[in-house]
Design an enzyme around this catalytic site. Structure first.
Site, PDB file in Angstrom:
ATOM      1  CG  ASP A 163      -1.758  -1.213   1.387  1.00 11.89           C
ATOM      2  OD1 ASP A 163      -1.699  -2.106   0.529  1.00 11.89           O
ATOM      3  OD2 ASP A 163      -2.498  -1.283   2.377  1.00 11.89           O
ATOM      4  CD  GLU A 390       0.707  -6.584   9.032  1.00  8.74           C
ATOM      5  OE1 GLU A 390       0.559  -6.142  10.199  1.00  8.74           O
ATOM      6  OE2 GLU A 390       0.055  -6.146   8.056  1.00  8.74           O
TER       7      GLU A 390
HETATM    8  C1  DGY Z   1      -4.972  -2.354   4.987  1.00  9.44           C
HETATM    9  O1  DGY Z   1      -6.093  -2.159   5.488  1.00  9.44           O
HETATM   10  O2  DGY Z   1      -3.925  -1.902   5.462  1.00  9.44           O
HETATM   11  C2  DGY Z   1      -4.869  -3.194   3.801  1.00  9.44           C
HETATM   12  O3  DGY Z   1      -3.556  -3.361   3.409  1.00  9.44           O
HETATM   13  C3  DGY Z   1      -5.669  -2.620   2.661  1.00  9.44           C
HETATM   14  O4  DGY Z   1      -5.880  -3.589   1.740  1.00  9.44           O
END
Ligand code: DGY
Length: 422
Positions: A163, A390
């Protein structure tokens, strides 16, 4: 090792809902994500084939009529996730987001099927999965590459899966944030905001999302007028690899394959045009603003996963990859550490991500065995040291983001257990 293998399985089973699996068991991502599910299915295939296929089947139940497979399926409508189902306001049989994510399903399905002898009675079911995935790829061909150039576009940074990568800084800077934008983020209440994207990034994500919604997610219209339109090497490399795997599945199951085969030939030559011979690295192209994007993202090396026939490029890229940060104790950083945009803790702007390492490892396996093994070893060691998180700090391996993260557990399992099948 057995202990860690059991722990990884426990993470997956702990995050499992009815027919699908959450990316993590906390409140951060309370839905089914497209590429997470692909990685998760691969993890299950090491101990529960039924769950592996169910994961993929559930995701495909959310496929739109035109073929698009959404990036999020909201099975549970009562969550605090933003943007939730009502903000997206779309979906077919399952409420969903209106965008997609890296199409890894064909890759995972092929890997899963390699491990089993398919019984006659299951052939029909598997054929039906392959047909749905083909429809998804056809959607990408038709709507994300309407000029049949050989390369597909993403229309939102969320479609890349990475993102807030510095890759998107320039195209996002060019976007005029919607006036009087009102929304409430949930993510930075759950995870330390220092590890998450900035508010200004979210303002832009939401502005683009609102524009997509205003256009009723019409894929034809949006390719022309989306606020964001980028040809990303990472996404296209995954798609090229996925098309190659899909081609092999189509042939195996006696299904029509010509379109996909032709597209592979085209992509293979076109993607090389994104190669900078001087810098010996790949660049991305911002179609909207007609500009190259040169940020040193680890995702540019997903090209190795695409298995280009061009041996010289592969060799040169591996040489450049060695300079990314593989001399460090922990790698690969999502952005090259000496880059001005690098931030050691912030989501896709520096930390190590296990799925990136896994993708690059797959790409290196038959091109540089020694380097591939080093990547495998280091990735396993990092997860053993820091847990199923993560993402991880490149400097010291510290874990960040969500704990009990499904794809970290899945890919850890795959890295450890794949040898059994080789
Ligand atoms: C988040 O909500 O951070 C996700 O990566 C969006 O898809």
């Amino acid at each position: 090792m057995l202990n860690e293998i059991n722990q990884a399985k426990k993470v997956l089973l702990g995050n499992r809902k009815k027919g699908y699996t959450l990316p993590t068991n906390n409140k951060l991502y309370p839905a089914q994500w497209n590429w997470d599910s692909g990685f998760i299915a691969l993890g299950y295939s090491h101990f529960n084939l039924k769950f592996a296929l169910e994961e993929i089947n559930t995701l495909l139940r959310g496929q739109w009529n035109d073929g698009m497979v959404p990036h999020i399926l909201f099975h549970d409508l009562n969550t605090n996730y933003y943007p939730n189902h009502s903000v997206w306001n779309c979906g077919n049989k399952i409420r969903s987001s209106g965008i997609t994510q890296p199409p890894i399903l064909a890759i995972m399905l092929r890997k899963i099927l390699e491990k089993i002898i398919i019984k006659n009675k299951d052939k029909f079911k598997i054929k039906s999965i392959i047909k749905k995935i083909t429809k998804y790829h056809q959607w990408l061909l038709k709507y994300r590459d309407p000029k049949n150039s050989g390369l597909v576009s993403i229309l939102h940074p969320w479609e890349s899966g990475y993102d807030n990568s510095p890759l998107w800084d320039k195209p996002l800077n060019a976007i005029k944030i919607e006036k009087n934008l009102k929304y409430k983020r949930g993510d930075n209440k759950i995870i330390n905001p220092d590890f998450r994207p900035l508010d200004i990034d979210y303002d832009r994500y939401v502005t683009i999302k609102n524009h997509l919604r205003k256009n009723k997610y019409d894929p034809k219209k949006l390719y022309q007028n989306s606020m964001f339109n980028v040809v990303d090497v990472g996404f296209n490399s995954i798609f090229l690899k996925a098309n190659k795997d899909l081609l092999s599945l189509l042939k195996k199951f006696n299904l029509e394959y010509k379109d996909i085969q032709n597209y592979i030939v085209k992509s293979e030559t076109q993607i090389e045009k994104l190669y900078d011979k001087r810098k010996k690295s790949f660049v991305n192209y911002d179609i909207k603003n007609k500009k190259k994007i040169t940020a040193p993202s680890i995702t540019n090396y997903f090209i190795l996963f695409a298995d280009l026939k061009n041996k010289l490029i592969n060799k040169e890229i591996i040489k450049t990859l060695r300079k990314h940060n593989s001399k460090d104790k922990f790698f690969f950083s999502s952005i090259k550490p000496n880059n001005i945009k690098y931030e050691e803790k912030r989501y896709w702007r520096g930390p190590v991500w296990i799925n990136c390492n896994w993708i690059i490892y797959q790409g290196l396996k038959d091109k540089d065995k020694k380097f591939a093994n080093l990547v495998r070893r280091k990735t396993i060691d990092l997860v053993k040291k820091s847990g199923f998180y993560e993402y991880f700090d490149t400097n010291n391996g510290n874990p960040y983001g969500a704990k009990n993260f499904s794809w970290t557990a899945s890919l850890f399992l795959d890295l450890i257990l794949e040898k059994k099948y080789n």
